[in-house]
Write an enzyme that holds these catalytic residues in place. Structure first.
Site, PDB file in Angstrom:
ATOM      1  N   CYS A   9      86.331  67.539  41.866  1.00  0.00           N
ATOM      2  CA  CYS A   9      87.445  67.106  42.630  1.00  0.00           C
ATOM      3  C   CYS A   9      86.938  67.777  44.454  1.00  0.00           C
ATOM      4  O   CYS A   9      85.363  68.247  44.185  1.00  0.00           O
ATOM      5  CB  CYS A   9      88.654  67.883  42.530  1.00  0.00           C
ATOM      6  SG  CYS A   9      88.905  69.610  41.594  1.00  0.00           S
ATOM      7  N   GLY A  35      87.026  62.842  44.264  1.00  0.00           N
ATOM      8  CA  GLY A  35      87.739  62.458  43.716  1.00  0.00           C
ATOM      9  C   GLY A  35      88.460  60.926  43.712  1.00  0.00           C
ATOM     10  O   GLY A  35      89.486  61.529  45.082  1.00  0.00           O
ATOM     11  N   ASN A 109      88.289  72.987  41.348  1.00  0.00           N
ATOM     12  CA  ASN A 109      87.109  72.149  41.575  1.00  0.00           C
ATOM     13  C   ASN A 109      86.205  72.940  40.593  1.00  0.00           C
ATOM     14  O   ASN A 109      85.720  74.396  41.189  1.00  0.00           O
ATOM     15  CB  ASN A 109      86.442  71.883  42.718  1.00  0.00           C
ATOM     16  CG  ASN A 109      85.132  71.498  42.791  1.00  0.00           C
ATOM     17  OD1 ASN A 109      84.943  70.874  41.852  1.00  0.00           O
ATOM     18  ND2 ASN A 109      84.729  71.612  43.790  1.00  0.00           N
ATOM     19  N   GLY A 110      85.502  72.519  39.378  1.00  0.00           N
ATOM     20  CA  GLY A 110      84.164  73.236  38.572  1.00  0.00           C
ATOM     21  C   GLY A 110      84.997  72.768  36.915  1.00  0.00           C
ATOM     22  O   GLY A 110      85.755  72.067  36.442  1.00  0.00           O
ATOM     23  N   CYS A 246      74.731  74.493  42.714  1.00  0.00           N
ATOM     24  CA  CYS A 246      74.664  73.745  42.520  1.00  0.00           C
ATOM     25  C   CYS A 246      73.590  72.356  43.552  1.00  0.00           C
ATOM     26  O   CYS A 246      74.285  71.825  44.435  1.00  0.00           O
ATOM     27  CB  CYS A 246      75.844  72.424  42.039  1.00  0.00           C
ATOM     28  SG  CYS A 246      75.496  70.875  41.800  1.00  0.00           S
ATOM     29  N   TYR A 252      73.110  64.494  45.981  1.00  0.00           N
ATOM     30  CA  TYR A 252      74.731  63.104  45.533  1.00  0.00           C
ATOM     31  C   TYR A 252      76.079  63.119  45.987  1.00  0.00           C
ATOM     32  O   TYR A 252      76.038  61.993  47.062  1.00  0.00           O
ATOM     33  CB  TYR A 252      74.191  62.203  44.419  1.00  0.00           C
ATOM     34  CG  TYR A 252      75.232  61.462  44.001  1.00  0.00           C
ATOM     35  CD1 TYR A 252      75.643  60.278  44.750  1.00  0.00           C
ATOM     36  CD2 TYR A 252      76.472  61.669  43.377  1.00  0.00           C
ATOM     37  CE1 TYR A 252      76.716  58.943  44.638  1.00  0.00           C
ATOM     38  CE2 TYR A 252      77.451  61.153  43.414  1.00  0.00           C
ATOM     39  CZ  TYR A 252      77.733  59.644  43.242  1.00  0.00           C
ATOM     40  OH  TYR A 252      78.101  58.584  43.202  1.00  0.00           O
ATOM     41  N   SER A 293      74.078  56.859  49.212  1.00  0.00           N
ATOM     42  CA  SER A 293      73.410  58.695  49.421  1.00  0.00           C
ATOM     43  C   SER A 293      72.281  58.075  49.048  1.00  0.00           C
ATOM     44  O   SER A 293      71.138  59.560  49.399  1.00  0.00           O
ATOM     45  CB  SER A 293      74.014  58.923  48.021  1.00  0.00           C
ATOM     46  OG  SER A 293      73.684  58.145  46.768  1.00  0.00           O
ATOM     47  N   ASP A 355      66.443  56.203  45.673  1.00  0.00           N
ATOM     48  CA  ASP A 355      67.807  56.427  44.665  1.00  0.00           C
ATOM     49  C   ASP A 355      67.677  57.623  45.426  1.00  0.00           C
ATOM     50  O   ASP A 355      66.527  58.210  44.727  1.00  0.00           O
ATOM     51  CB  ASP A 355      67.548  55.568  43.556  1.00  0.00           C
ATOM     52  CG  ASP A 355      69.657  55.061  43.532  1.00  0.00           C
ATOM     53  OD1 ASP A 355      70.002  55.567  44.808  1.00  0.00           O
ATOM     54  OD2 ASP A 355      69.913  54.577  42.279  1.00  0.00           O
ATOM     55  N   ASP A 356      69.473  58.373  44.522  1.00  0.00           N
ATOM     56  CA  ASP A 356      69.342  59.588  45.193  1.00  0.00           C
ATOM     57  C   ASP A 356      68.805  60.115  43.130  1.00  0.00           C
ATOM     58  O   ASP A 356      68.371  61.146  43.216  1.00  0.00           O
ATOM     59  CB  ASP A 356      70.363  59.934  45.207  1.00  0.00           C
ATOM     60  CG  ASP A 356      71.743  59.379  45.234  1.00  0.00           C
ATOM     61  OD1 ASP A 356      71.927  59.910  43.677  1.00  0.00           O
ATOM     62  OD2 ASP A 356      72.280  58.035  45.038  1.00  0.00           O
ATOM     63  N   CYS A 392      75.956  68.595  32.103  1.00  0.00           N
ATOM     64  CA  CYS A 392      76.081  69.820  33.093  1.00  0.00           C
ATOM     65  C   CYS A 392      77.494  70.286  32.142  1.00  0.00           C
ATOM     66  O   CYS A 392      78.492  69.286  32.099  1.00  0.00           O
ATOM     67  CB  CYS A 392      76.685  69.190  34.490  1.00  0.00           C
ATOM     68  SG  CYS A 392      77.211  70.638  35.688  1.00  0.00           S
ATOM     69  N   CYS A 443      71.343  76.226  41.342  1.00  0.00           N
ATOM     70  CA  CYS A 443      71.118  75.454  39.595  1.00  0.00           C
ATOM     71  C   CYS A 443      70.060  74.437  39.679  1.00  0.00           C
ATOM     72  O   CYS A 443      70.351  73.362  39.905  1.00  0.00           O
ATOM     73  CB  CYS A 443      72.726  75.503  39.648  1.00  0.00           C
ATOM     74  SG  CYS A 443      73.247  75.064  37.628  1.00  0.00           S
ATOM     75  N   CYS A 446      70.806  71.119  35.299  1.00  0.00           N
ATOM     76  CA  CYS A 446      70.764  69.237  34.426  1.00  0.00           C
ATOM     77  C   CYS A 446      69.139  68.623  34.554  1.00  0.00           C
ATOM     78  O   CYS A 446      68.808  67.769  33.439  1.00  0.00           O
ATOM     79  CB  CYS A 446      71.485  68.399  35.507  1.00  0.00           C
ATOM     80  SG  CYS A 446      71.104  68.388  36.979  1.00  0.00           S
TER      81      CYS A 446
END
Length: 468
Positions: A9, A35, A109-110, A246, A252, A293, A355-356, A392, A443, A446
């Site tokens: 979000c 979102g 958000n999270g 993050c 992205y 992106s 690409d991202d 993630c 972080c 991922c």
């Protein structure tokens, strides 16, 4: 990259503005990319809170009549993506509740990493949940009598007990509260417009409402904004504040015109592309991107390599959530409708496509086949982040590990699956050298599998079925 992964979000809040709901509408509109499934606004007139939430884009949920009904000088808003089992209007935010302490609205958000255990404990003591979102856990914690009696100190205690990723906005009739977790996983920024205070996930939202960017809300910080002004406190000790921003925000999620974690997203992505060209050079005739992106990284790759950049794909910006999906019998695919190849740019050429990221790989393979169909002689894919091999737990809806293309394939296997002449991913060092903060402040879980907040890798019922 297609929407094979989603962030949960975007947030926007304002205190002390004449048309708070309208300003929040535009703040959410600027962050629609964060979102697209649900949107909501809660506004305060100083005495009571009023909510309007619904499924769809911001423009689906709000119009002139609905905004006219949302009277007040303060408001918070939210746009969200649904995840597994969570696509329901009851999960649309902000969540507004009436309890013994009055009214409160919460937007989040999270992702809380101990949501399973927390929910079980509340339910064991008789609490009743009306949503499947972990945000409602925060509401239940704030409603405890022991918390209510202690006011701001009680709120700080609740925040200190949460684990995981949480950028939060909370609205009471006479106060706006903004909180960021001690790791600062998700962005949250503070702005000013005249005497009004503004808080948002990204600075592009401040730009649209003409607010001045002041600073980031710091990891571990809580802001109280009311008629007396702004008060800042840290709700955890200094040793518990360990920034781990993050990096997928820069790769992205964030808009390229935003400042995120102190850096211009566009400039960071250009540096990603430059480093990618250094790490994975290849003789070629043209550099193209997967819009949108991948655009900035492709510009960086072209600048560093000296290979001309051109527009190889044209995106149809009118494909929205209501697009009628092609049936199995159709020769047209959803990917074909979203992007088309500029054949004169790629025909007979050695093409570098930037690409991202690549998540499942099925959409990327479709893009590669389109380029072949329109005459590309060689196709070399360059990806502006490392291979995504791990899930993630901090607010991104990645597919399960078994669905990630890089989870059980080496580079040769990925190249064969995508039907490429070559493939190259940016290294973690290449990523970290592109941002301005210390390397330990980001972080990379991922990609590396190194989680800074302990997580349960065996997804339970809440994480698997009732995620935000």
């Amino acid at each position: 990259m297609s929407h094979e992964m989603r962030e949960k979000c975007g947030l926007f809040g304002v205190f002390g503005a004449r048309n708070a709901a309208r300003m929040t509408y535009f703040g959410l509109y600027a962050q629609q990319h964060r979102g697209e499934e649900a949107a909501g606004i809660v506004v305060s007139d100083g005495e009571a809170l009023t909510a309007q939430v619904g499924m769809g884009h911001v423009t689906d949920v709000f119009n002139e009549p609905t905004l006219e009904k949302l009277k007040g000088r303060s408001a918070i808003g939210h746009v969200r993506y649904g995840t597994a089992g969570g696509s329901d209007v009851k999960n649309a935010q902000p969540l507004l509740v009436d309890y013994s302490g009055g009214q409160i609205a919460v937007a989040h958000n999270g992702n809380l990493v101990e949501a399973d255990a927390m929910r079980d404990e509340f339910e064991a003591h008789g609490s009743i949940f009306h949503t499947t979102t972990d945000t409602e856990l925060i509401v239940h914690m704030l409603a405890k009598p022991s918390v209510l009696m202690r006011g701001h100190e009680g709120t700080k205690e609740v925040m200190a007990g949460l684990k995981g990723a949480f950028s939060l906005l909370m609205l009471r009739p006479n106060e706006l509260v903004a909180v960021r977790d001690p790791q600062g996983f998700r962005p949250l920024v503070l702005g000013k417009l005249g005497k009004a205070w503004v808080v948002a996930s990204e600075t592009c939202a401040l730009d649209l409402v003409k607010a001045r960017f002041i600073r980031d809300v710091a990891p571990g910080e809580i802001l109280y904004i009311n008629d007396k002004g702004l008060t800042s406190q840290f709700y955890v000790s200094e040793k518990r504040i360990r920034p781990h921003h993050c990096l997928f925000e820069q790769v992205y999620f964030a808009r390229p015109d935003s400042l995120v974690f102190g850096d211009s997203v566009h400039e960071v992505r250009v540096r990603f592309g430059r480093n990618l060209a250094k790490e994975h050079p290849v003789p070629a005739d043209v550099v193209i991107s997967v819009p949108d992106s991948g655009n900035s990284a492709a510009i960086g790759y072209a600048r560093e390599s000296g290979i001309p950049y051109d527009r190889g794909f044209i995106r149809n910006h009118y494909v929205g959530r209501t697009f009628i999906q092609p049936q199995q019998s159709d020769r047209v695919t959803g990917a074909d409708v979203k992007l088309n190849v500029v054949r004169t740019v790629v025909k007979g050429k050695r093409v570098v496509i930037v690409d991202d990221s690549i998540i499942r790989g099925t959409t990327s393979r479709g893009r590669i086949r389109m380029l072949r169909r329109y005459g590309a002689r060689e196709i070399h894919m360059r990806v502006s982040c490392p291979p995504t091999r791990h899930p993630c737990f901090y607010g991104i809806d990645f597919p399960t590990t078994t669905e990630l293309i890089a989870a059980d394939r080496d580079l040769e296997g990925i190249k064969q699956f995508l039907e490429l002449d070559s493939i190259g991913y940016l290294s973690i060092d290449g990523l970290l050298s592109s941002v301005s903060g210390p390397k330990e402040n980001y972080c990379t879980a991922c990609w590396s599998g190194e989680y800074c907040v302990p997580v349960d890798h065996h997804l339970g019922r809440f994480k698997g079925k009732r995620k935000r």
